[in-house]
Write an enzyme that holds these catalytic residues in place. Structure first.
Site, PDB file in Angstrom:
ATOM      1  N   GLY A 192      -9.503  -3.270   4.528  1.00  0.00           N
ATOM      2  CA  GLY A 192      -9.942  -2.672   5.781  1.00  0.00           C
ATOM      3  C   GLY A 192      -9.369  -3.300   7.041  1.00  0.00           C
TER       4      GLY A 192
ATOM      5  N   GLU B 102      -2.658   8.487   7.712  1.00  0.00           N
ATOM      6  CA  GLU B 102      -3.375   9.391   6.805  1.00  0.00           C
ATOM      7  C   GLU B 102      -4.364  10.240   7.595  1.00  0.00           C
ATOM      8  OE1 GLU B 102      -5.436   6.924   3.963  1.00  0.00           O
ATOM      9  OE2 GLU B 102      -3.681   6.817   2.649  1.00  0.00           O
TER      10      GLU B 102
ATOM     11  N   ARG C 135      -6.926  -6.160 -11.078  1.00  0.00           N
ATOM     12  CA  ARG C 135      -7.705  -7.299 -11.578  1.00  0.00           C
ATOM     13  C   ARG C 135      -9.051  -6.810 -12.119  1.00  0.00           C
ATOM     14  NH1 ARG C 135      -8.741  -7.041  -5.940  1.00  0.00           N
ATOM     15  NH2 ARG C 135     -10.945  -6.530  -5.629  1.00  0.00           N
TER      16      ARG C 135
ATOM     17  N   LYS D 177       0.805  -1.232   0.000  1.00  0.00           N
ATOM     18  CA  LYS D 177       0.000   0.000   0.000  1.00  0.00           C
ATOM     19  C   LYS D 177       0.835   1.278   0.000  1.00  0.00           C
ATOM     20  CE  LYS D 177      -3.208  -2.824  -0.275  1.00  0.00           C
ATOM     21  NZ  LYS D 177      -3.625  -3.141  -1.647  1.00  0.00           N
TER      22      LYS D 177
ATOM     23  N   LEU E  83     -10.802  10.646   6.757  1.00  0.00           N
ATOM     24  CA  LEU E  83     -11.956  11.302   6.122  1.00  0.00           C
ATOM     25  C   LEU E  83     -13.208  10.739   6.776  1.00  0.00           C
ATOM     26  CD1 LEU E  83     -10.653  11.065   2.446  1.00  0.00           C
ATOM     27  CD2 LEU E  83     -10.536  13.045   3.959  1.00  0.00           C
TER      28      LEU E  83
HETATM   29  C1  MV4 Z   1      -9.905   5.423   4.888  1.00  0.00           C
HETATM   30  C2  MV4 Z   1     -11.090   5.900   5.480  1.00  0.00           C
HETATM   31  C3  MV4 Z   1     -11.091   7.216   5.918  1.00  0.00           C
HETATM   32  N1  MV4 Z   1      -9.982   7.979   5.783  1.00  0.00           N
HETATM   33  N2  MV4 Z   1      -8.836   6.226   4.765  1.00  0.00           N
HETATM   34  C4  MV4 Z   1     -11.328   0.898   4.366  1.00  0.00           C
HETATM   35  C5  MV4 Z   1     -10.763  -0.169   3.512  1.00  0.00           C
HETATM   36  C6  MV4 Z   1      -9.623   0.387   2.772  1.00  0.00           C
HETATM   37  N3  MV4 Z   1      -9.783   0.111   1.380  1.00  0.00           N
HETATM   38  C7  MV4 Z   1      -9.616   1.835   3.063  1.00  0.00           C
HETATM   39  N4  MV4 Z   1     -10.665   2.086   4.014  1.00  0.00           N
HETATM   40  C8  MV4 Z   1     -10.871   3.323   4.522  1.00  0.00           C
HETATM   41  N5  MV4 Z   1      -9.822   4.177   4.397  1.00  0.00           N
HETATM   42  C9  MV4 Z   1      -8.894   7.477   5.213  1.00  0.00           C
HETATM   43  N6  MV4 Z   1      -7.814   8.242   5.099  1.00  0.00           N
HETATM   44  C10 MV4 Z   1     -12.188   5.055   5.581  1.00  0.00           C
HETATM   45  C11 MV4 Z   1     -12.086   3.757   5.103  1.00  0.00           C
HETATM   46  C12 MV4 Z   1     -13.282   2.952   5.223  1.00  0.00           C
HETATM   47  C13 MV4 Z   1     -13.989   2.528   4.078  1.00  0.00           C
HETATM   48  C14 MV4 Z   1     -13.543   2.816   2.792  1.00  0.00           C
HETATM   49  C15 MV4 Z   1     -14.232   2.394   1.685  1.00  0.00           C
HETATM   50  C16 MV4 Z   1     -15.417   1.696   1.840  1.00  0.00           C
HETATM   51  C17 MV4 Z   1     -15.889   1.399   3.094  1.00  0.00           C
HETATM   52  C18 MV4 Z   1     -15.185   1.807   4.230  1.00  0.00           C
HETATM   53  C19 MV4 Z   1     -15.672   1.509   5.496  1.00  0.00           C
HETATM   54  C20 MV4 Z   1     -14.961   1.907   6.598  1.00  0.00           C
HETATM   55  C21 MV4 Z   1     -13.768   2.630   6.465  1.00  0.00           C
END
Ligand code: MV4
Length: 448
Positions: A165, A200, A291, A116, A203
């Site tokens: 996640g 990070e 993918r 990542k 958000l």
């Molecule tokens: C985050 C975020 C808020 N702020 N990064 C969750 C899985 C991974 N792909 C990244 N994720 C998140 N990263 C920052 N800087 C909130 C999440 C997140 C989330 C992101 C996409 C879809 C569903 C989610 C559910 C919880 C938290």
């Protein structure tokens, strides 16, 4: 062009690839575990090879078994589908060392995006906007404090080797940082064997917006707009749609061009998805998936493009037929994932499908490998089908989804179908007003 392709997967995605092969006049080889001897992908392929016992580790993840199946059948290329070996750079290398073709990106690009931190650094260098945060990994609490003070609270601590996640911790203030930091490292070490983490800005109410990209591996690349995949439960997508209800044509064109140009610079080959968090009109890169994704059909619906056909063409060394200026959006598409799970706790519910009837009609696509009397084995993912609807606009797509769900019959096992019938009644779903936390809150409210 290839004469014969082996599909290193099962279920609906194996069928999806077999369909593209047949339309292209390419013979298909299914592989299966002993638990999948009666699976539909085995029946639909031109040939099949049993590659091992039920556990994935001894069958669908067995690199030697899959390579051997190619040698036995004379298949020249392997389509990995999604999951299993689809993002395994070691496998890609092995496939190539055996003189076979992997239908997907180069091992190097899979490797970059699998880590990542490297992925984020690469994205930033390529001009893709990223979430503000640490430059690379953070090794101690003191550095973590400095980074957090610089970007401001709340912050999120993520595992470098993570994804999906797992191993994430949020800290809302300086007092909570130390515990969050230490817990994240301990969990990362336990889950991935690698304690490295990065930080990070957190958000608070973003959408999950992902851009579909496609490259020819020789410096040309296009984008096929976005999908809004914000409706998730425990990092599992539940419903996806395209175009995103919150994204304007100008935003799409801008972020799309940034992504396509980045993939052109990389020399990326085949289908890819660049994931963003979207908040207050801004896109922030989080990860890239190298993918074909589960939810690719919504993009296919609105662009009228067969992404698997394009993957096969590019892997065979043919010119990419996709031209950005020819790609335009027609209407709106929505996909719901039909899982053999009990609502509301989402416990897997394998077993015998006593009756199955798929909906049809204009603008309805069902990608599924189940049939009347099929026994869903307990060893694999609980996804048993996808219902994809396409309409001239979002309200028409929603009405069509409602209609198609009313026709769908899956008896004998619990499924997520009743959840969608309920979900569609909600005004926020009808208006497209939802973020990544909406579904978990709705489930709380609805089923408590
Ligand atoms: C985050 C975020 C808020 N702020 N990064 C969750 C899985 C991974 N792909 C990244 N994720 C998140 N990263 C920052 N800087 C909130 C999440 C997140 C989330 C992101 C996409 C879809 C569903 C989610 C559910 C919880 C938290």
């Amino acid at each position: 062009m290839f004469d014969k392709i082996l599909i290193a997967n099962r279920g609906e995605i194996a069928l999806r690839v077999i369909r593209a092969c047949r339309e292209m006049g390419i013979a298909s080889v299914a592989v299966h575990s002993t638990a999948d001897a009666d699976a539909m992908h085995v029946r639909m392929a031109d040939e099949s090879v049993c590659i091992g016992p039920p556990p994935s580790a001894s069958s669908y993840l067995s690199m030697p078994a899959i390579i051997s199946a190619c040698e036995i059948t004379g298949a020249q290329a392997i389509h990995p589908g999604y999951g299993f070996l689809s993002e395994n750079a070691t496998f890609v290398q092995m496939v190539e060392d055996h003189g076979l073709t992997f239908i997907g990106p180069r091992a190097e690009h899979i490797r970059i995006m699998g880590d990542k931190i490297t992925a984020k650094e690469t994205a930033a260098q390529l001009g893709i906007p990223v979430v503000p945060g640490s430059e690379g990994g953070v090794a101690d609490v003191e550095t973590a404090r400095q980074v957090a003070a610089g970007i401001g609270y709340p912050v999120i601590i993520k595992a470098t080797a993570g994804g999906g996640g797992r191993g994430m911790k949020v800290a809302h203030d300086d007092g909570a940082l130390e515990v969050a930091f230490r817990t994240a490292r301990t969990e990362a070490k336990a889950a991935f064997g690698n304690p490295d983490v990065y930080i990070e800005k957190y958000l608070q109410k973003p959408r999950h917006i992902e851009i579909q990209v496609f490259g020819d591996g020789r410096g040309r690349a296009v984008h096929l707009g976005e999908r809004d995949c914000s409706l998730q439960r425990r990092h599992q997508k539940v419903l996806e749609e395209a175009p995103g209800p919150a994204i304007t044509a100008e935003e799409r064109a801008r972020i799309g061009k940034v992504c396509a140009d980045a993939m052109a610079q990389l020399g990326y080959a085949g289908a890819g998805t660049i994931e963003f968090l979207y908040e207050d009109g801004e896109f922030y890169f989080i990860e890239m998936n190298t993918r074909l994704q589960v939810e690719h059909p919504v993009t296919e619906a609105i662009f009228g493009v067969d992404l698997v056909r394009e993957q096969i063409c590019v892997a065979a060394g043919n010119e990419m037929t996709l031209r950005q200026e020819d790609l335009s959006i027609r209407g709106h598409a929505i996909e719901v994932r039909i899982n053999a799970e009990r609502v509301p706790d989402f416990a897997p519910c394998p077993g015998r499908v006593t009756q199955y009837h798929a909906p049809g009609g204009l603008g309805v696509r069902v990608d599924s490998a189940i049939y009347d009397g099929y026994s869903i084995p307990p060893y694999y993912d609980s996804l048993i089908g996808k219902l994809i609807v396409h309409g001239r606009d979002r309200p028409e797509a929603l009405a069509r989804l409602n209609r198609a769900l009313s026709e769908l019959i899956v008896d004998g096992v619990d499924t997520t179908v009743p959840l969608f019938r309920e979900l569609l009644k909600d005004p926020d779903i009808q208006s497209g007003n939802y973020s990544i936390h909406w579904l978990e809150r709705w489930l709380e409210r609805h089923y408590r």
